[in-house]
Design an enzyme around this catalytic site. Sequence first.
Site, PDB file in Angstrom:
ATOM      1  N   ASP A 117       0.776  -1.189  -0.062  1.00 10.69           N
ATOM      2  CA  ASP A 117       0.133  -0.061   0.007  1.00 10.69           C
ATOM      3  C   ASP A 117       0.947   1.326   0.065  1.00 10.69           C
ATOM      4  O   ASP A 117       1.906   1.407   0.449  1.00 10.69           O
ATOM      5  CB  ASP A 117      -0.940  -0.062   1.464  1.00 10.69           C
ATOM      6  CG  ASP A 117      -2.180  -0.900   1.233  1.00 10.69           C
ATOM      7  OD1 ASP A 117      -2.361  -1.463   0.130  1.00 10.69           O
ATOM      8  OD2 ASP A 117      -2.254  -1.474   2.245  1.00 10.69           O
ATOM      9  N   ASP A 312      -6.337  -0.462  10.084  1.00 11.05           N
ATOM     10  CA  ASP A 312      -7.055  -0.885   8.874  1.00 11.05           C
ATOM     11  C   ASP A 312      -8.601  -0.338   8.672  1.00 11.05           C
ATOM     12  O   ASP A 312      -9.146  -0.542   7.405  1.00 11.05           O
ATOM     13  CB  ASP A 312      -6.957  -2.311   8.569  1.00 11.05           C
ATOM     14  CG  ASP A 312      -5.409  -2.606   8.113  1.00 11.05           C
ATOM     15  OD1 ASP A 312      -4.684  -1.643   8.019  1.00 11.05           O
ATOM     16  OD2 ASP A 312      -5.170  -3.800   7.916  1.00 11.05           O
ATOM     17  N   MET A 334      -0.933   6.006  12.625  1.00  9.91           N
ATOM     18  CA  MET A 334      -0.069   5.119  12.274  1.00  9.91           C
ATOM     19  C   MET A 334       0.900   5.479  10.937  1.00  9.91           C
ATOM     20  O   MET A 334       1.721   5.263  10.750  1.00  9.91           O
ATOM     21  CB  MET A 334      -0.365   3.597  12.060  1.00  9.91           C
ATOM     22  CG  MET A 334      -0.655   3.039  13.584  1.00  9.91           C
ATOM     23  SD  MET A 334      -1.312   1.322  13.454  1.00  9.91           S
ATOM     24  CE  MET A 334       0.371   0.481  12.889  1.00  9.91           C
TER      25      MET A 334
END
Length: 427
Positions: A117, A312, A334
């Site tokens: 990602d 997430d 994060m």
Amino acid sequence: MHEYVIEGGYPIQGTVTASGNKNAALPCIAATLMTDEPVILHNIPEIQDTNVMFEILKSLGAKVEKLSKHNWKVQCDKINTTELPSDLTKKVRGSIVFAGPLLASKGKCEMTPPGGDVIGRRRVDTHFLALKALGANIHVNGRFEFSATKLVGADIFLDEASVTATENAVMAAALSEGETILQNCASEPHVQDICKMLVAMGAKITGIGSNILRITGVKKLHGCEFTIGPDYIEIGSYIGMAAATKGKITIKGVRAEEMRPLKYSFAKLGITWSIDGDELTVPNTQNLKVNDDLGNAIPKIDDMPWPGFPADLTSIMTVTATQVDGTVLIFEKMFESRMFFVDKLISMGAKITLCDPHRAVVCGPSMLHGDHLVSPDIRAGMAMVIAAMCAHGTSRISNVYQIERGYEDLVGQLKKLGAHIETVEIE
């Protein structure tokens, strides 16, 4: 190459079965390198990331056999190289978890920096510090080169509770001499899964599920049969989708204990569900209203290491909040680029103020309209799918490879739930 075309305004309705946990499958696939004997893995999600991990195994000389859908057999008795192919390594962030198993079993691993990602810097320092503490030599020069003549247990304090660094350290320690103590470990369900798989292979690990793991090294591991747990991130994504589209969904294969960290954050948006055994049902009678903190203060949804709210799902919570009455602060701590996708939600009509790279204030509900979107990563891509399903009109989403890295047969699943979504090939 293909895109998604989505006509919004249709609530989802029906039943789905949770896929296997992507983030558990990746290290468990890598761990098959730690024995010469056959390993059978069940409930492996059929997604791009797991496909790439199996291809990497094959390139190293492993025998990989698909027994049936979601079930695989791997045997690594004839590994002929410890160098990972760069074209595959760059496709998946999880390729970094080959370092620990190859070091432990072959004393060497060479790889290009992993891909994955685009959500900001994803440091690998913690991996290096943990593996060095066990006796590894690491050379970095555009490539990562790991080597060790012998790994010896150590008392290690991880400088951050990194999931993949914990996994690499545990796998390397399992075949090290003596005892390893890992403190400040990640303890997510997928970390627990790789530990349980190693135990099934003969490893000696205590403290599973906590932030302190004790590993007593063994000389050899054996084959095993292991089942991956459900993907609670996928489950959370479907919960957000059901609420945002004002639909009703039942999700099978849920572990109730893994839903507890999600429950309180979703409740801040007025979203609830019921659990009966391993079935979770989101009703279409939700009171989609932000529950203010004491004194009518704006509530905050922020991510933390497990058992805190998972990072997430912050993208999913952001788009879900656009359909909820009230104001909420989303604080993603994060990754410094993960929240930048909100610009596309704003272009669709969402009322969001991006305070800085980590914080966004969402005021809802907003009437969204269709747009052309480009997925930057797995979770933001899923958030864009949810936004398109809520929007008036038609949306087109590009770079959907990123979404399909983490969600199995998404288009097929959503069609079964009543979504108006099609796959269109790009010339």
